[in-house]
Write a protein that holds these residues in place. Sequence first.
Motif, PDB file in Angstrom:
ATOM      1  N   SER A 713      63.409  -3.156  50.135  1.00 25.60           N
ATOM      2  CA  SER A 713      62.418  -3.552  49.143  1.00 25.60           C
ATOM      3  C   SER A 713      61.847  -2.299  48.491  1.00 25.60           C
ATOM      4  N   GLU A 714      61.162  -2.514  47.372  1.00 23.75           N
ATOM      5  CA  GLU A 714      60.560  -1.389  46.670  1.00 23.75           C
ATOM      6  C   GLU A 714      59.544  -0.672  47.558  1.00 23.75           C
ATOM      7  N   ARG A 715      58.777  -1.432  48.327  1.00 20.75           N
ATOM      8  CA  ARG A 715      57.762  -0.812  49.187  1.00 20.75           C
ATOM      9  C   ARG A 715      58.398   0.052  50.265  1.00 20.75           C
ATOM     10  N   ARG A 716      59.468  -0.460  50.906  1.00 25.08           N
ATOM     11  CA  ARG A 716      60.116   0.316  51.964  1.00 25.08           C
ATOM     12  C   ARG A 716      60.810   1.546  51.392  1.00 25.08           C
TER      13      ARG A 716
END
Length: 733
Positions: A713-716
């Motif tokens: 994901s973008e956050r990870r």
Amino acid sequence: MMNENARKNGDVIRRASKATAFLQLFATLLMVGLIYLLSGIYEKYEALQDGIRENTLWSVYQLDREARRLLELAHVMGADEDLTLASMKTLSTRFDILYSRMGILKKANFDLRLQDSPELQTLVSQIEPLVIAKAPWFDAIASGRDIDIAHLRAFTSSLIPLVENTGKLLMSANNKVSAERADTRDALQSLQLKSGAVTALLAASVGVLVIMLRRQLRSVRAAGLAFERMAHELNAAYARAEAGNCAKSQFMATMGHEVRTPLNAILGTAELLELGDLPERVRGSVQTIRRSGQSLLEILNEILDFAKMENGRIDVCLAPADIRVLAGSAVEMMRDRAAEHGNTLISDIPDNWATDTIMTDATRVRQVVLNLLSNAIKFTSNGAVVLKMTEGQSQGKPVVRFAVSDTGIGIDTEGQDKLFKPFSQVDATISRKYGGTGLGLTICKEIIDSLDGMIGVSSIKGEGSTFWFEIPAEPAQAGEPIVDCAREKDQLARQRKNILLVEDNIVNQQVAAGFLRHLGQNVTVAGDGLEALDAMATKDFDLVLMDMQMPNMDGIEATRCIRAMETAKAAVPIIAMTANASDHDRRLCLEAGMNGFQSKPITLSQLAGILDRVESTAERNDPPSAVTLEEGSAMNPRQEEIVEVLGREVFEELLDSFFSDAVFILSAVSSAMRDDNTNNLDRLLHSLKGAASNVGLQDIADRAQRLRESPISERRLLDLMRAVDEQRRTRAA
């Protein structure tokens, strides 16, 4: 690494070869498919044209047939005088069928292109009114009106022109369709010939393309093999050069140790003698010894710095520093030397300064300032040397400018071109008359370049020179500790400490003990590690100055034994004081539990600095680790292994290369996420994981592996980017 790059490039070439072969096969299949498609289109087109014509003729035939049936039925009814209801109904039904066939006239207008045939157009225009004219008669029958035989016979007579016209229409249409079919066949044959020619030309073009692709494929394969061979040869040459470089680095470290050990005794003894009461004649000789030894030490330091430069840029460590204090301390350090040459040393530092504390490497900047001041003093006699500092802007960013001007011998234009180059001086007489290696300005330029600054010179032969440099002056954030560039403390203000000096060389014992006593300290001397342990067992000490190479028990083993003690003595600060100045030696000191590292030869001011740091640490009640090594930081076993095998300079280059590659890999990972390219995403994360593991950054490697094992994901991904940036900033700090 070079072999790995060669293998990857070879794989790329092989993939390109396979892609070329696939394109050849695809082009051939495309040509076959095109030929098949064209033949099918011709067959379908011909069948369609024949079907249209047949449908048109059939419709005209039905119109003529229904007209004749209606005439025949009306004629039979008139001959039999049959006006029964059933017969009249049959007659009406037959007329309705004929009327419905009139739709052929509209179709004939399209399919037979009547506008191109006046005869057919006339017949069609005559048939439709004849049929429509009979509609009122049948409407009357449908309304129940009686019809006599005379009306029936009149109706029969009126049908004769209609039948004649439908017969003529059928014959004319058949003739027209036959003629058009012959014309179409001729046109189709011509079209087939042209299409065949185009297809043959296309086939020839594809054949030429296939031949060219095969030739190109052979060329690419040959170039790829040659490239791989060249890469292997370059890798072998690189390995040989690296081995020679490692041998040179080891030689430089060994020579540094061998030269520093006797030099320490020379400088220390001379400095101790100057502290005593000596006759002026003897004092002058001692000063000569000290100056000569100091010059030799400067030459040695320059050569070692230059050796580092050959393995990469000189390391800089940015930290808050009071730039005006730095410049002032450098001037004070050079005043005695300037006086020896009869020079006046002037410091032009403004009192009003916008930003006193900036982010820079105070040690390296002071090194450049001292070098420029030393050169100016060396080439000036009975003149003036001025250090001027100013603030300014460069490309919209704040900078601080240092300018060292002198009234010395000056440099002509040709000589200025030789400056800032290794082992280069204006002319051969400079080295003989003034001394020096010609490396000082080269090292200065490397330092300024590493700080993203500029350095230059302006000079007139016989009138003097001005050497200047500019460095970024980014203001330091409030609250950050400032690097103290003037650490000298008044002897009366320094606390008296019990110091254990562990040193096997008698001369070095005398020099270091003399310095410490001059600084007001109590000194106990131990000749090796065993004597040091005996002294620690019977007396409490505030500081241990530990040599590394000693008989019976060396400094590393003695430090481990002290740290293993079960009393408060295990926490005593231990500072390495040795001629071994390599990164490997520093790492050994850190692992053994030492708190600091000071290379020999040691001076009075350096000893005073050690005492001040230890004292300030004790005042803050910090743990012993607060007095850290001057250079380097703790490394994990993987990094230690790389440094031990390849050297610290190569390790630093590997880290630089990793962080540069990580930026591009993470950018590619982000693009692969947007494109939902799972295969490329996994390959990039695998590459990042392997690179991080190779340089000992296991946290980054583990994060990359976790991203491979679960949906990304973008956050990870942002967390991984932050981890890489944090490691980079930690290393830079």
